[in-house]
Design an enzyme around this catalytic site. Structure first.
Site, mmCIF file in Angstrom:
data_model
loop_
_atom_site.group_PDB
_atom_site.id
_atom_site.type_symbol
_atom_site.label_atom_id
_atom_site.label_comp_id
_atom_site.label_asym_id
_atom_site.label_seq_id
_atom_site.Cartn_x
_atom_site.Cartn_y
_atom_site.Cartn_z
ATOM 1 N N GLY A 122 0.821 -1.206 0.000
ATOM 2 C CA GLY A 122 0.000 0.000 0.000
ATOM 3 C C GLY A 122 0.851 1.250 0.000
ATOM 4 N N CYS A 123 0.482 2.222 0.828
ATOM 5 C CA CYS A 123 1.194 3.498 0.877
ATOM 6 C C CYS A 123 2.652 3.350 1.293
ATOM 7 C CB CYS A 123 0.482 4.452 1.835
ATOM 8 S SG CYS A 123 -1.191 4.915 1.320
ATOM 9 N N ALA A 124 2.990 2.290 1.996
ATOM 10 C CA ALA A 124 4.371 2.070 2.423
ATOM 11 C C ALA A 124 5.255 1.579 1.291
ATOM 12 C CB ALA A 124 4.412 1.065 3.580
ATOM 13 N N THR A 314 6.995 6.626 5.561
ATOM 14 C CA THR A 314 5.637 6.392 5.100
ATOM 15 C C THR A 314 4.996 5.335 5.984
ATOM 16 O OG1 THR A 314 4.292 5.995 3.127
ATOM 17 C CG2 THR A 314 6.211 4.583 3.442
#
Length: 329
Positions: A122-124, A314
């Site tokens: 995901g965002c990471a 993040t």
């Protein structure tokens, strides 16, 4: 532009979603002016199957990856023949063969190219994917790797979903792609360290639920509170492992998960409100593009002639923080 998004959301939700009037301010509070989408805004005004969404994901992801790769190589004065491996991060669709294989065929790349697809971060995925690429480059200092990330978050808007998370997603997420050349052979900003922290009992904080008509977004409203409570300790532990403390950091390159997330990070890092200016500007211009977003912040920071040691961070499903140290000379 986001006024068009807000008007479209009002058209979709206002008639049969009793809580929508209470949620309508999220469009103004998101602090986003513009976003990009791989489909026209009218696409969002009717239902779509998972099959249709995923086909659009594959077609557009490969197109955007090809464009990002060409631009990165042109700026680096290199050709695809100079690249020994591809690392591709994406979590907003499914592709088997993976996107890196599809890209190889699209661009007729070297047949001996190494490939590493990364899904589910995901965002990471921006920070962790870039870190994995750096780890590969450090282990093979004679080789060059191309790190690519693409996220088409908008394709996962589900027309019939009247949940609060689906509404908030329409106010936050956008589409985007980015690329970086990583090697030990050229001069440039140096990735010197990386690490992760995954919180216990946190699997429900962020992610996807797979449904018949697509991927249903999951994110907790408690993320800013979790950042304020735990993030400083996580960062301190990471820095201590590398004989550093927070005052040794000259600047911060943070994934802008949202305006409230940036507020919390500024408090954690003892910055003035609005101090994460590059993160806020990327959020304003592009929205949250999941894993791709931190790469936009990284580019903006480097283009501002930044110098010194930067902490790149993040947060993504797991619930996990990806951390990285970058030296810009």
């Amino acid at each position: 532009r986001d006024e068009a998004v807000a008007a479209g959301a009002n058209r979709i939700f206002a008639g049969d979603f009793s809580d929508f009037s209470r949620l309508r301010p999220v469009y103004a509070n998101a602090e986003i002016d513009t976003r990009h989408s791989c489909v026209p805004i009218d696409w969002y005004h009717k239902p779509h199957s998972f099959t249709d969404r995923n086909q659009l994901y594959i077609e557009n992801a490969v197109e955007l990856l090809a464009a990002a790769a060409r631009q990165a190589l042109a700026e680096g004065g290199l050709t695809f023949d100079d690249i020994d491996g591809l690392v591709v991060a994406s979590s907003s669709g499914i592709a088997t063969p993976s996107l890196d294989a599809l890209l190889m065929e699209r661009l007729r790349l070297r047949r001996d190219m190494q490939r590493l697809p990364i899904f589910g971060l995901g965002c990471a995925g921006g920070v962790i994917g870039l870190s994995r690429t750096a780890q590969l480059a450090r282990g093979a200092p004679d080789k060059r790797y191309l790190f690519l990330v693409v996220e088409l978050c908008g394709l996962n808007f589900r027309f019939r979903d009247r949940s609060k998370s689906n509404v908030i997603a329409t106010a936050l997420f956008g589409d985007g792609a980015a690329a970086a050349i990583v090697s030990c052979r050229e001069d440039g900003p140096a990735i010197t360290a990386w690490g992760e922290h995954t919180w216990p009992d946190s699997l429900e904080v962020m992610g996807w639920n797979v449904t018949d008509d697509g991927l249903k977004v999951v994110f907790s409203r408690d993320i800013p509170a979790l950042i304020r409570k735990d993030m400083r300790e996580v960062v301190n532990s990471f820095l201590t492992a590398h004989d550093l403390t927070l005052p040794d950091i000259d600047g911060f390159i943070c994934h802008p998960g949202g305006a409230k997330v940036l507020d919390a990070l500024e408090e954690v890092f003892e910055l003035r409100q609005g101090g994460l200016s590059h993160s806020r500007e990327v959020l304003r211009r592009f929205g949250n593009m999941s894993a791709a977003t931190v790469m936009f912040v990284l580019e903006a920071t480097l283009k501002s002639k930044a110098r010194g040691r930067y902490l790149v961070s993040t947060l993504g499903p797991g619930f996990t923080s990806g951390l990285m140290l970058l030296e810009a000379m």
